[in-house]
Design an enzyme around this catalytic site. Sequence first.
Site, PDB file in Angstrom:
ATOM      1  N   LYS A 191       0.853  -1.199   0.000  1.00 64.86           N
ATOM      2  CA  LYS A 191       0.000   0.000   0.000  1.00 64.86           C
ATOM      3  C   LYS A 191       0.886   1.247   0.000  1.00 64.86           C
ATOM      4  O   LYS A 191       0.664   2.176  -0.771  1.00 64.86           O
ATOM      5  CB  LYS A 191      -0.873   0.015   1.248  1.00 64.86           C
ATOM      6  CG  LYS A 191      -1.537   1.359   1.546  1.00 64.86           C
ATOM      7  CD  LYS A 191      -2.439   1.342   2.758  1.00 64.86           C
ATOM      8  CE  LYS A 191      -1.724   1.501   4.051  1.00 64.86           C
ATOM      9  NZ  LYS A 191      -1.398   2.879   4.430  1.00 64.86           N
ATOM     10  N   ASN A 192       1.916   1.251   0.842  1.00 60.87           N
ATOM     11  CA  ASN A 192       2.700   2.480   1.035  1.00 60.87           C
ATOM     12  C   ASN A 192       3.732   2.726  -0.056  1.00 60.87           C
ATOM     13  O   ASN A 192       4.351   3.795  -0.075  1.00 60.87           O
ATOM     14  CB  ASN A 192       3.340   2.479   2.425  1.00 60.87           C
ATOM     15  CG  ASN A 192       2.276   2.620   3.506  1.00 60.87           C
ATOM     16  OD1 ASN A 192       1.110   2.915   3.222  1.00 60.87           O
ATOM     17  ND2 ASN A 192       2.661   2.384   4.741  1.00 60.87           N
ATOM     18  N   ARG A 210      -4.680  10.679   4.480  1.00 62.51           N
ATOM     19  CA  ARG A 210      -3.546  11.594   4.643  1.00 62.51           C
ATOM     20  C   ARG A 210      -2.603  11.504   3.454  1.00 62.51           C
ATOM     21  O   ARG A 210      -2.041  12.502   3.004  1.00 62.51           O
ATOM     22  CB  ARG A 210      -2.818  11.243   5.937  1.00 62.51           C
ATOM     23  CG  ARG A 210      -1.520  11.978   6.136  1.00 62.51           C
ATOM     24  CD  ARG A 210      -0.781  11.462   7.345  1.00 62.51           C
ATOM     25  NE  ARG A 210       0.576  11.928   7.342  1.00 62.51           N
ATOM     26  CZ  ARG A 210       0.963  13.129   7.771  1.00 62.51           C
ATOM     27  NH1 ARG A 210       0.059  13.979   8.204  1.00 62.51           N
ATOM     28  NH2 ARG A 210       2.225  13.480   7.746  1.00 62.51           N
ATOM     29  N   CYS A 239      -5.687  11.871  12.356  1.00 66.38           N
ATOM     30  CA  CYS A 239      -6.214  10.519  12.199  1.00 66.38           C
ATOM     31  C   CYS A 239      -6.516  10.048  13.622  1.00 66.38           C
ATOM     32  O   CYS A 239      -6.389  10.804  14.574  1.00 66.38           O
ATOM     33  CB  CYS A 239      -5.238   9.615  11.489  1.00 66.38           C
ATOM     34  SG  CYS A 239      -3.782   9.346  12.447  1.00 66.38           S
ATOM     35  N   ARG A 255      -1.409  14.796  12.633  1.00 66.93           N
ATOM     36  CA  ARG A 255      -0.206  14.342  11.925  1.00 66.93           C
ATOM     37  C   ARG A 255       0.212  15.486  11.005  1.00 66.93           C
ATOM     38  O   ARG A 255      -0.297  15.660   9.930  1.00 66.93           O
ATOM     39  CB  ARG A 255      -0.501  13.032  11.188  1.00 66.93           C
ATOM     40  CG  ARG A 255      -0.631  11.869  12.189  1.00 66.93           C
ATOM     41  CD  ARG A 255      -1.029  10.585  11.541  1.00 66.93           C
ATOM     42  NE  ARG A 255      -0.017  10.122  10.611  1.00 66.93           N
ATOM     43  CZ  ARG A 255      -0.256   9.111   9.765  1.00 66.93           C
ATOM     44  NH1 ARG A 255      -1.454   8.586   9.714  1.00 66.93           N
ATOM     45  NH2 ARG A 255       0.679   8.698   8.947  1.00 66.93           N
ATOM     46  N   ASP A 263       4.638   0.605  12.115  1.00 68.94           N
ATOM     47  CA  ASP A 263       3.422  -0.010  11.569  1.00 68.94           C
ATOM     48  C   ASP A 263       3.232  -1.455  12.006  1.00 68.94           C
ATOM     49  O   ASP A 263       2.209  -2.060  11.718  1.00 68.94           O
ATOM     50  CB  ASP A 263       3.423   0.059  10.039  1.00 68.94           C
ATOM     51  CG  ASP A 263       3.241   1.479   9.557  1.00 68.94           C
ATOM     52  OD1 ASP A 263       3.390   1.730   8.341  1.00 68.94           O
ATOM     53  OD2 ASP A 263       2.965   2.350  10.403  1.00 68.94           O
ATOM     54  N   ILE A 306       8.393   6.764  16.960  1.00 66.29           N
ATOM     55  CA  ILE A 306       7.944   7.489  15.770  1.00 66.29           C
ATOM     56  C   ILE A 306       6.675   8.276  16.074  1.00 66.29           C
ATOM     57  O   ILE A 306       6.565   9.462  15.761  1.00 66.29           O
ATOM     58  CB  ILE A 306       7.698   6.514  14.589  1.00 66.29           C
ATOM     59  CG1 ILE A 306       8.898   5.593  14.369  1.00 66.29           C
ATOM     60  CG2 ILE A 306       7.315   7.278  13.321  1.00 66.29           C
ATOM     61  CD1 ILE A 306      10.183   6.290  13.975  1.00 66.29           C
ATOM     62  N   ARG A 319      -8.656  -0.440   4.618  1.00 67.65           N
ATOM     63  CA  ARG A 319      -7.775   0.565   3.991  1.00 67.65           C
ATOM     64  C   ARG A 319      -6.460  -0.061   3.567  1.00 67.65           C
ATOM     65  O   ARG A 319      -5.842   0.392   2.602  1.00 67.65           O
ATOM     66  CB  ARG A 319      -7.447   1.693   4.988  1.00 67.65           C
ATOM     67  CG  ARG A 319      -8.635   2.478   5.440  1.00 67.65           C
ATOM     68  CD  ARG A 319      -8.201   3.667   6.259  1.00 67.65           C
ATOM     69  NE  ARG A 319      -7.312   4.529   5.478  1.00 67.65           N
ATOM     70  CZ  ARG A 319      -6.992   5.760   5.843  1.00 67.65           C
ATOM     71  NH1 ARG A 319      -7.428   6.243   6.982  1.00 67.65           N
ATOM     72  NH2 ARG A 319      -6.205   6.502   5.090  1.00 67.65           N
TER      73      ARG A 319
HETATM   74  C1  EPZ Z   1       4.117   6.940   6.406  1.00 66.10           C
HETATM   75  O1  EPZ Z   1       3.332   7.963   6.972  1.00 66.10           O
HETATM   76  C2  EPZ Z   1       3.211   5.728   6.317  1.00 66.10           C
HETATM   77  N1  EPZ Z   1       2.071   6.026   5.444  1.00 66.10           N
HETATM   78  C3  EPZ Z   1       2.708   5.345   7.702  1.00 66.10           C
HETATM   79  O2  EPZ Z   1       1.971   4.124   7.549  1.00 66.10           O
HETATM   80  C4  EPZ Z   1       3.905   5.075   8.606  1.00 66.10           C
HETATM   81  O3  EPZ Z   1       3.424   4.839   9.921  1.00 66.10           O
HETATM   82  C5  EPZ Z   1       4.859   6.289   8.622  1.00 66.10           C
HETATM   83  O4  EPZ Z   1       5.235   6.622   7.264  1.00 66.10           O
HETATM   84  C6  EPZ Z   1       6.112   6.021   9.417  1.00 66.10           C
HETATM   85  O5  EPZ Z   1       6.794   4.929   8.870  1.00 66.10           O
HETATM   86  C7  EPZ Z   1       2.240   5.943   4.109  1.00 66.10           C
HETATM   87  O6  EPZ Z   1       3.313   5.647   3.614  1.00 66.10           O
HETATM   88  C8  EPZ Z   1       1.027   6.224   3.264  1.00 66.10           C
HETATM   89  P1  EPZ Z   1       6.255  10.206   8.467  1.00 66.10           P
HETATM   90  P2  EPZ Z   1       3.901   9.482   6.985  1.00 66.10           P
HETATM   91  O7  EPZ Z   1       6.214  11.482   7.711  1.00 66.10           O
HETATM   92  O8  EPZ Z   1       4.673   9.734   5.768  1.00 66.10           O
HETATM   93  C9  EPZ Z   1       6.200  13.390  11.996  1.00 66.10           C
HETATM   94  C10 EPZ Z   1       0.168   2.673   7.751  1.00 66.10           C
HETATM   95  O9  EPZ Z   1      -0.159   2.081   8.776  1.00 66.10           O
HETATM   96  N2  EPZ Z   1       6.005  14.385  10.930  1.00 66.10           N
HETATM   97  O10 EPZ Z   1       7.385   9.258   8.215  1.00 66.10           O
HETATM   98  O11 EPZ Z   1       2.781  10.377   7.322  1.00 66.10           O
HETATM   99  C11 EPZ Z   1       5.037  12.413  12.105  1.00 66.10           C
HETATM  100  O12 EPZ Z   1       4.011  12.952  12.925  1.00 66.10           O
HETATM  101  C12 EPZ Z   1       0.569   4.130   7.826  1.00 66.10           C
HETATM  102  O13 EPZ Z   1       0.257   2.137   6.612  1.00 66.10           O
HETATM  103  C13 EPZ Z   1       5.992  15.720  11.266  1.00 66.10           C
HETATM  104  O14 EPZ Z   1       6.105  16.099  12.431  1.00 66.10           O
HETATM  105  O15 EPZ Z   1       4.883   9.417   8.247  1.00 66.10           O
HETATM  106  C14 EPZ Z   1       5.706  11.208  12.725  1.00 66.10           C
HETATM  107  O16 EPZ Z   1       5.826  11.422  14.123  1.00 66.10           O
HETATM  108  C15 EPZ Z   1       0.213   4.744   9.161  1.00 66.10           C
HETATM  109  N3  EPZ Z   1       5.854  16.649  10.277  1.00 66.10           N
HETATM  110  C16 EPZ Z   1       7.093  11.216  12.092  1.00 66.10           C
HETATM  111  O17 EPZ Z   1       7.300  12.564  11.633  1.00 66.10           O
HETATM  112  C17 EPZ Z   1       5.742  16.260   8.949  1.00 66.10           C
HETATM  113  O18 EPZ Z   1       5.644  17.151   8.078  1.00 66.10           O
HETATM  114  C18 EPZ Z   1       7.230  10.278  10.911  1.00 66.10           C
HETATM  115  O19 EPZ Z   1       6.155  10.539  10.022  1.00 66.10           O
HETATM  116  C19 EPZ Z   1       5.738  14.885   8.644  1.00 66.10           C
HETATM  117  C20 EPZ Z   1       5.888  13.965   9.639  1.00 66.10           C
END
Ligand code: EPZ
Length: 419
Positions: free
Chosen positions: A22-23, A92, A116, A121, A306, A328, A398
């Site tokens: 998916k990702n 998202r 979410c 987020r 995840d 994370i 999803r």
């Molecule tokens: C991706 O989300 C994945 N989603 C998530 O999977 C996964 O949990 C996450 O990466 C971490 O591996 C998809 O790929 C569609 P991040 P993403 O930006 O990109 C903070 C699932 O279960 N952050 O790596 O949104 C954030 O809050 C989903 O399939 C900011 O503060 O995650 C988190 O604490 C859930 N500001 C950390 O960074 C930003 O602008 C990592 O988030 C962006 C992120």
Amino acid sequence: MDSFKITGPSKISGTVEISGSKNAALPIMVATIARPGVYEVSNVPDLRDTRTMIKLIEIIGGIISSSNNTLKIDTRSCNNPNAPYDLVKTMRASFYVLGPLLSRFQKASVSLPGGCAWGPRPVDFHLKAFEQMGAEVVLKNGYIQATGKLSGTDIIFKVSSVGATGNVLMGCFNLNSQLRIKNAAMEPEITDLCHFLVKMGLKIDGIGTKNLIIYPNDSKSSINIKHTIIPDRIEAGTFIAATVITKSRLTLKNIIISDIKKVLDSFIDIGLKILDSTENSMTIDFSGEIKKLNVTTNVFPGFPTDMQPQWTSVMCLSNGESMMEDTIYQDRFSHIPELIRLGANIKLNKNVVTINGVDKLKAADVMCTDLRAGAALILAALAAEGITNVSRIYHVDRGYENFESKLKGLGVEISRISS
Ligand code: EPZ
């Protein structure tokens, strides 16, 4: 809203085919907007989220047909750089559209994603990077209005971010100067996205590392490419967890073992045995007691957040006390109260969960609150004695393709109750 009715305790046996990631599919699908072309993307999982992404690409003006997990995406007539709130709020990952729209149109209006189930987020890393690349970014009525031709620069992510890394990469079409990303995300899904972007015409050095260099390029002409999405490492991890929690034997097909190394090693540390493995499959077996093990999540190649909820479910039946720390997300624990309803002995303190293993879990009515929390509850229901109703299954739909038919095919007594 649908629910699953699961009778436990259950054993599983046989072979499961892991679906496409998916990702990896979500960014790769939306990347096609960045350059006009005809794209054939195969091994795309049929999920609520991929169907949402198809709708988004069609709103932008893309033409998509799909059959047997293969999408044909024609983005030559894309003409609408606007991603509406009522769609972005449901997923998202829609925010990934910002980079491709800036590459293609030098302007975009994208709704801020909602939070979410486990809290806000933010997307500040994405916005700061695009401003550094020369975009003018303003927030107006809940929409990010971004304009400007993006240029190369040095982007340094203080915190590794999968989404921000992917968004910036997809903003790199038609750059006039070199762009470098420091502390880029190294998740396999980003590596797969990079391989797709190279087919789309980008020249990228450092793929698979924290330091990426993207070179100037002219990517305005139309292209025609094909790509196959990598297998879903989190689905694979979830089925490994199912094998452990039910103390069964399972063969998994369509996996990349190096993508799940940390997860697999952790399950081996608590007693999992690998009976046989090939380049893209393995047969695993679990018997005896589940040993306790402390785990801390981290960015790839660490233990993935995840898999945090699913691991927690397994530790509920371990032989002692274990800790799970999510570094994370500080608040991705909405599954904990539901696991306690099933008889788990868990305490939560900020982003650390202390789990004391119990002899057995007992069936109860529980509710999914997000995708991986739902997976964790289904795993617990496989082991719980009695009939467990897991409600709000739309969260699970999803990210898990044909989940109940795969589990049924492995011998689980599960049925979907539509209401
Ligand atoms: C991706 O989300 C994945 N989603 C998530 O999977 C996964 O949990 C996450 O990466 C971490 O591996 C998809 O790929 C569609 P991040 P993403 O930006 O990109 C903070 C699932 O279960 N952050 O790596 O949104 C954030 O809050 C989903 O399939 C900011 O503060 O995650 C988190 O604490 C859930 N500001 C950390 O960074 C930003 O602008 C990592 O988030 C962006 C992120």
